[in-house]
Design an enzyme around this catalytic site. Structure first.
Site, PDB file in Angstrom:
ATOM      1  N   SER A  30       9.636  62.429  42.657  1.00  0.00           N
ATOM      2  CA  SER A  30      10.841  63.264  42.560  1.00  0.00           C
ATOM      3  C   SER A  30      10.590  64.440  41.616  1.00  0.00           C
ATOM      4  O   SER A  30       9.594  64.467  40.905  1.00  0.00           O
ATOM      5  CB  SER A  30      11.987  62.419  41.986  1.00  0.00           C
ATOM      6  N   GLY A  31      11.511  65.391  41.670  1.00  0.00           N
ATOM      7  CA  GLY A  31      11.419  66.537  40.754  1.00  0.00           C
ATOM      8  C   GLY A  31      11.083  67.813  41.514  1.00  0.00           C
ATOM      9  O   GLY A  31      11.219  67.887  42.736  1.00  0.00           O
ATOM     10  N   THR A  33       7.980  69.758  40.915  1.00  0.00           N
ATOM     11  CA  THR A  33       6.534  69.944  41.161  1.00  0.00           C
ATOM     12  C   THR A  33       6.134  69.286  42.472  1.00  0.00           C
ATOM     13  O   THR A  33       5.310  69.806  43.212  1.00  0.00           O
ATOM     14  CB  THR A  33       5.719  69.333  40.000  1.00  0.00           C
ATOM     15  N   ASP A  91       3.319  62.075  42.091  1.00  0.00           N
ATOM     16  CA  ASP A  91       4.596  62.197  41.384  1.00  0.00           C
ATOM     17  C   ASP A  91       4.444  63.152  40.209  1.00  0.00           C
ATOM     18  O   ASP A  91       3.326  63.508  39.826  1.00  0.00           O
ATOM     19  CB  ASP A  91       5.055  60.810  40.883  1.00  0.00           C
ATOM     20  N   GLY A  92       5.583  63.604  39.709  1.00  0.00           N
ATOM     21  CA  GLY A  92       5.551  64.486  38.539  1.00  0.00           C
ATOM     22  C   GLY A  92       5.687  63.663  37.270  1.00  0.00           C
ATOM     23  O   GLY A  92       5.659  62.433  37.305  1.00  0.00           O
ATOM     24  N   ALA A  93       5.845  64.352  36.175  1.00  0.00           N
ATOM     25  CA  ALA A  93       6.072  63.663  34.892  1.00  0.00           C
ATOM     26  C   ALA A  93       6.731  64.650  33.934  1.00  0.00           C
ATOM     27  O   ALA A  93       6.680  65.867  34.128  1.00  0.00           O
ATOM     28  CB  ALA A  93       4.759  63.159  34.302  1.00  0.00           C
ATOM     29  N   ASP A  94       7.333  64.117  32.898  1.00  0.00           N
ATOM     30  CA  ASP A  94       7.962  64.988  31.897  1.00  0.00           C
ATOM     31  C   ASP A  94       7.018  65.276  30.745  1.00  0.00           C
ATOM     32  O   ASP A  94       7.114  66.313  30.109  1.00  0.00           O
ATOM     33  CB  ASP A  94       9.237  64.300  31.367  1.00  0.00           C
ATOM     34  N   GLY A 107      14.310  63.361  35.748  1.00  0.00           N
ATOM     35  CA  GLY A 107      15.120  63.513  36.952  1.00  0.00           C
ATOM     36  C   GLY A 107      15.908  62.258  37.283  1.00  0.00           C
ATOM     37  O   GLY A 107      16.506  62.147  38.347  1.00  0.00           O
ATOM     38  N   GLU A 113      10.423  55.397  41.130  1.00  0.00           N
ATOM     39  CA  GLU A 113       9.104  56.002  40.895  1.00  0.00           C
ATOM     40  C   GLU A 113       8.110  54.964  40.377  1.00  0.00           C
ATOM     41  O   GLU A 113       6.973  54.893  40.826  1.00  0.00           O
ATOM     42  CB  GLU A 113       9.233  57.159  39.901  1.00  0.00           C
TER      43      GLU A 113
HETATM   44  O1  DER Z   1      11.899  62.218  36.716  1.00  0.00           O
HETATM   45  C1  DER Z   1      10.642  62.349  36.799  1.00  0.00           C
HETATM   46  O2  DER Z   1       9.827  61.591  36.233  1.00  0.00           O
HETATM   47  C2  DER Z   1      10.134  63.489  37.600  1.00  0.00           C
HETATM   48  O3  DER Z   1       8.855  63.275  38.048  1.00  0.00           O
HETATM   49  C3  DER Z   1      10.370  64.753  36.890  1.00  0.00           C
HETATM   50  O4  DER Z   1      10.991  64.686  35.674  1.00  0.00           O
HETATM   51  C4  DER Z   1       9.293  65.786  36.876  1.00  0.00           C
HETATM   52  O5  DER Z   1      10.025  66.910  37.192  1.00  0.00           O
HETATM   53  P1  DER Z   1       9.438  68.365  37.390  1.00  0.00           P
HETATM   54  O6  DER Z   1       8.294  68.231  38.340  1.00  0.00           O
HETATM   55  O7  DER Z   1      10.596  69.091  37.966  1.00  0.00           O
HETATM   56  O8  DER Z   1       9.029  68.825  36.027  1.00  0.00           O
END
Ligand code: DER
Length: 256
Positions: A30-31, A33, A91-94, A107, A113
């Site tokens: 999600s997110g 990226t 996946d993305g990350a913060d 998110g 996730e």
């Molecule tokens: O919620 C999460 O872990 C998402 O992967 C997210 O926060 C990453 O979001 P971004 O790709 O919009 O920075």
């Protein structure tokens, strides 16, 4: 702009290095990226002129919509046949530290996730330069935690006892009056802590047992997960790979 371009390039690189068009199941996080990852996957499928039999596993409503908007085929996580593993999950990350531990949940999609990450042979974290820090909670302020609404106050009390100075229920901000609700209809509690020690800090003799509120990632993740009312914790421990608990798999491959 600079950040969007960095996210786009990270997405292209992640796909060129880790997307196998012959895969059967691919996880999509999600997110924002992740949108670049899906665009890059679509590009590969188009360029190779292959009919894609791949089924894409989403990690929530937003992720599923990204898959569908790209003309790709979603399959719900709970529709996966028993015994199959996702060849790869993106996946993305913060925030990400040098051992590829991640904070996730900005998110509010962390539950699905992490569920997906534990079912993937390989978890590819796609993050631009802003997320890269020496330790988690250097720039990202708090650990996102998904909790049952009725347990929120109890969980907050337990988090304070673990040394979090000001855990709070995430509000819907302008999108919604009152608390945000996740895709599971739960709350998110954001709990600030001091920067989290890595496995190498522990090997170098530092103490991550919570004294003076200083924790190592793995210990804090376990402590929070044990609090009654907590569904999932937005700390992804990359040291040994994400334990593939589904199908009794061995420790997942190290995330890349
Ligand atoms: O919620 C999460 O872990 C998402 O992967 C997210 O926060 C990453 O979001 P971004 O790709 O919009 O920075």
């Amino acid at each position: 702009n600079l950040v969007e371009e960095a996210k786009r390039l990270a997405g292209i690189r992640a796909v060129s290095e880790h997307f196998d068009p012959s895969a059967r199941y691919v996880g999509i996080g999600s997110g924002t990226t992740i949108i670049y990852v899906v665009e890059a996957i679509k590009e590969v499928i188009k360029q190779r002129n292959i009919t894609s039999n791949i089924q894409f596993v989403p990690t929530g409503y937003q992720s599923r919509q990204v898959i569908v908007d790209a003309g790709l085929t979603p399959i719900a996580f709970d529709s996966l046949p028993d015994g199959v593993m996702l060849e790869v999950a993106f996946d993305g990350a913060d925030e990400v530290d040098e051992e590829l531990n991640c904070i996730k949940g900005g998110g509010a999609c962390l539950f699905q996730e992490k569920l997906m990450a534990t079912r993937a042979k390989k978890f590819v974290c796609v993050a631009d330069y802003r997320k890269d820090q020496p330790r988690l909670l250097t720039s990202w302020p708090s650990v996102p935690i998904e909790v049952a609404p009725m347990a929120a106050r109890t969980v907050i009390t337990a988090l304070r006892a673990l040394g979090s100075p000001a855990p709070k229920v995430r509000s819907g901000m302008l999108a919604k009056a009152g608390p945000l609700k996740t895709d599971q209809d739960f709350f998110i509690v954001d709990a600030p802590f001091k920067p989290l020690l890595t496995a190498s800090d522990i090997r170098n003799g530092q103490d991550g047992s919570g004294k003076d509120g200083v924790w190592d990632i793995e210990t804090l993740c376990q402590k929070i997960k044990m609090i009654s009312g907590v569904l999932e914790v937005g700390l992804f421990v990359g040291k040994n790979g994400y334990e593939t608990q589904a199908e009794g798999g061995q420790g997942g491959q190290k995330p890349v």
